[in-house]
Design a protein around this motif. Sequence first.
Motif, PDB file in Angstrom:
ATOM      1  N   GLN A   3       0.855  -1.195   0.000  1.00  0.00           N
ATOM      2  CA  GLN A   3       0.000   0.000   0.000  1.00  0.00           C
ATOM      3  C   GLN A   3       0.882   1.233   0.000  1.00  0.00           C
ATOM      4  O   GLN A   3       1.550   1.515   1.000  1.00  0.00           O
ATOM      5  CB  GLN A   3      -0.920  -0.006   1.215  1.00  0.00           C
ATOM      6  CG  GLN A   3      -1.899   1.172   1.245  1.00  0.00           C
ATOM      7  CD  GLN A   3      -2.766   1.158   2.494  1.00  0.00           C
ATOM      8  OE1 GLN A   3      -2.368   0.669   3.544  1.00  0.00           O
ATOM      9  NE2 GLN A   3      -3.964   1.711   2.375  1.00  0.00           N
ATOM     10  N   ASN A  47      -1.800   6.967   0.400  1.00  0.00           N
ATOM     11  CA  ASN A  47      -3.062   7.429  -0.185  1.00  0.00           C
ATOM     12  C   ASN A  47      -3.551   6.565  -1.344  1.00  0.00           C
ATOM     13  O   ASN A  47      -4.255   7.048  -2.237  1.00  0.00           O
ATOM     14  CB  ASN A  47      -2.935   8.888  -0.652  1.00  0.00           C
ATOM     15  CG  ASN A  47      -2.606   9.810   0.496  1.00  0.00           C
ATOM     16  OD1 ASN A  47      -3.212   9.734   1.558  1.00  0.00           O
ATOM     17  ND2 ASN A  47      -1.607  10.658   0.308  1.00  0.00           N
ATOM     18  N   GLN A  48      -3.171   5.322  -1.327  1.00  0.00           N
ATOM     19  CA  GLN A  48      -3.634   4.399  -2.361  1.00  0.00           C
ATOM     20  C   GLN A  48      -4.209   3.133  -1.737  1.00  0.00           C
ATOM     21  O   GLN A  48      -4.008   2.863  -0.548  1.00  0.00           O
ATOM     22  CB  GLN A  48      -2.491   4.027  -3.306  1.00  0.00           C
ATOM     23  CG  GLN A  48      -1.953   5.197  -4.121  1.00  0.00           C
ATOM     24  CD  GLN A  48      -0.908   4.748  -5.126  1.00  0.00           C
ATOM     25  OE1 GLN A  48      -0.931   3.614  -5.597  1.00  0.00           O
ATOM     26  NE2 GLN A  48      -0.001   5.652  -5.467  1.00  0.00           N
ATOM     27  N   GLY A  49      -4.900   2.367  -2.560  1.00  0.00           N
ATOM     28  CA  GLY A  49      -5.381   1.068  -2.111  1.00  0.00           C
ATOM     29  C   GLY A  49      -4.268   0.038  -2.150  1.00  0.00           C
ATOM     30  O   GLY A  49      -3.127   0.334  -2.508  1.00  0.00           O
TER      31      GLY A  49
END
Lengths: 113, 114
Positions: free
Chosen positions: B38, B41-43
Amino acid sequence: DADVTQTPRNRITKTGKRIMLECSQTKGHDRMYWYRQDPGLGLRLIYYSFDVKDINKGEISDGYSVSRQAQAKFSLSLESAIPNQTALYFCATSAGTNRYEQYFGPGTRLTVT
Amino acid sequence: AQSVTQLGSHVSVSEGALVLLRCNYSSSVPPYLFWYVQYPNQGLQLLLKYTTGATLVKGINGFEAEFKKSETSFHLTKPSAHMSDAAEYFCAVSEGNAGNMLTFGGGTRLMVKP
C-alpha cells in the motif's frame, strides 16, 4: 480509468448520522468485499458478496449494512455512525475463476466526530 | 481459524540494503499466501502470491517470498532497497475452503533511508 472506484474519498460526519459509501467496478468481477483498516490491525472484513443475491457478514459486521445493487456496485452503510467507526474503508473485488486475488479501490477515509 | 502475524510494525533500512519483512501464519489447511503493498493514499495492490507448486515466488519490483511450511512462514525479501519501496506491506492468508476470505496481518511500514 481506475477499475475499482470508491466515493467519497474523504468524509467527515457527526455521531448518529447515516452515511453510505459506494463502490463501483469495471473489472467484471462477481465477488465484492468491504474492509476497514485501522492502524496496527491490518484490514478486517465487514461484508462480502459473491453475486447480486448473495450477501454475507464478515468478521466485524455489527453497525454496518450493505447493498449489492448490481454486479458492478456494492454499497456500505453506517446506519448511525459512531466515533469508533472512524477508519479507512476499502472495497475490493475478485473473480470466480481467480478468486484468491483481490483488487482494491483507493479507499474512503471516514471520520466520525 | 486462520491468522497472520507480522513481526515489526515498522522496519527501517538504508537504500541499497536488504529488505526482510517477516510473516508467520496459522492455518488448519494448506494455505494460500499473499503479500500486498500500500503506497501512501492508495489502495492495496498484489505484490506476489503462493498457491501451490514452487515455494519461492517472485513478485513485482524485485520482491520475492519463500513459503516454509515447517516454519509456517512467508517472509518477503528484496536484495537492494530503493527509495520507492517505502510503503506499508501486508501479509495475508486464505484457506481454500473458506470461500477465499483473506485474513490480513497488521502491516509493516517500510522506511528507506537515503
